[in-house]
Design a protein around this motif. Sequence first.
Motif, short mmCIF file in Angstrom:
data_model
loop_
_atom_site.label_atom_id
_atom_site.label_comp_id
_atom_site.label_asym_id
_atom_site.label_seq_id
_atom_site.Cartn_x
_atom_site.Cartn_y
_atom_site.Cartn_z
N PHE A 1 -59.28 -31.46 -14.83
CA PHE A 1 -60.26 -29.61 -14.86
C PHE A 1 -58.73 -29.04 -15.41
O PHE A 1 -59.63 -27.49 -16.40
CB PHE A 1 -61.01 -30.00 -13.96
CG PHE A 1 -61.16 -29.24 -13.42
CD1 PHE A 1 -62.53 -28.74 -14.06
CD2 PHE A 1 -61.25 -28.21 -12.10
CE1 PHE A 1 -63.49 -27.56 -13.81
CE2 PHE A 1 -61.84 -26.81 -12.07
CZ PHE A 1 -63.11 -26.74 -13.32
N ILE A 22 -65.30 -24.05 -18.42
CA ILE A 22 -64.82 -24.42 -17.26
C ILE A 22 -65.98 -25.21 -16.53
O ILE A 22 -65.61 -25.92 -16.09
CB ILE A 22 -64.00 -23.31 -16.56
CG1 ILE A 22 -63.04 -23.08 -17.39
CG2 ILE A 22 -64.19 -23.99 -14.93
CD1 ILE A 22 -62.32 -21.86 -16.55
N THR A 25 -66.78 -28.35 -17.75
CA THR A 25 -66.34 -29.77 -17.66
C THR A 25 -66.37 -29.89 -16.35
O THR A 25 -65.99 -31.86 -16.18
CB THR A 25 -64.52 -28.85 -17.55
OG1 THR A 25 -64.10 -28.54 -19.26
CG2 THR A 25 -63.07 -30.27 -17.41
N LEU A 26 -66.60 -29.15 -15.83
CA LEU A 26 -66.86 -29.22 -14.16
C LEU A 26 -67.83 -30.48 -14.11
O LEU A 26 -68.40 -31.82 -13.08
CB LEU A 26 -66.60 -27.99 -13.06
CG LEU A 26 -66.95 -28.65 -11.97
CD1 LEU A 26 -65.82 -29.54 -10.97
CD2 LEU A 26 -67.32 -26.71 -11.43
N VAL A 29 -67.11 -34.12 -15.01
CA VAL A 29 -66.58 -34.48 -14.19
C VAL A 29 -67.39 -34.99 -12.90
O VAL A 29 -67.34 -36.26 -13.08
CB VAL A 29 -65.39 -33.64 -13.42
CG1 VAL A 29 -64.79 -34.47 -12.35
CG2 VAL A 29 -64.43 -33.25 -14.60
N HIS A 30 -68.58 -33.86 -12.72
CA HIS A 30 -70.07 -35.24 -11.89
C HIS A 30 -70.50 -35.74 -12.16
O HIS A 30 -70.89 -36.53 -11.93
CB HIS A 30 -70.46 -33.26 -10.89
CG HIS A 30 -69.14 -33.01 -10.06
ND1 HIS A 30 -69.07 -31.80 -10.29
CD2 HIS A 30 -69.08 -33.16 -8.93
CE1 HIS A 30 -67.86 -31.17 -9.33
NE2 HIS A 30 -68.14 -32.14 -8.16
N VAL A 41 -64.29 -33.56 -6.42
CA VAL A 41 -63.61 -32.56 -6.84
C VAL A 41 -63.02 -31.07 -5.59
O VAL A 41 -62.26 -30.81 -5.99
CB VAL A 41 -64.11 -31.82 -7.96
CG1 VAL A 41 -63.17 -30.75 -8.43
CG2 VAL A 41 -65.25 -32.52 -9.02
N ASN A 42 -63.98 -30.67 -4.84
CA ASN A 42 -62.94 -29.83 -3.82
C ASN A 42 -62.96 -30.80 -2.54
O ASN A 42 -63.99 -31.43 -1.81
CB ASN A 42 -65.16 -29.36 -3.72
CG ASN A 42 -64.72 -28.12 -2.33
OD1 ASN A 42 -63.45 -27.99 -2.02
ND2 ASN A 42 -65.44 -27.55 -2.51
#
Length: 93
Positions: A1, A22, A25-26, A29-30, A41-42
């Motif tokens: 990320f 961005i 990409t996020l 990832v999820h 991620v958080n």
Amino acid sequence: FVLSVLGSTADAKTAPFAGMIIGATLAFVHIMGIPLTGTSVNPARSFGPAAVMAINGDVTALSQVWVFIAAPLVGAAVAALIWRFVCKADDAA
């Protein structure tokens, strides 16, 4: 990320599209991580449920939350090192 953030914001040609890059990409990832590993991620999202579980008597999640804090930091450091290596390689070419 972090590599997607660095790559999309480092060049004036890609900077106007950085938000889309961005965000995509996020989302990726999820979409890939949650079904496989339940990724978070958080770190705050990991700590909150773990704290609530600990209040209710189950400290298992709280004992494992360090991974969700340490792994993003290590990943960001590795990404920064890779980015420095890639930028130096681009400057030499």
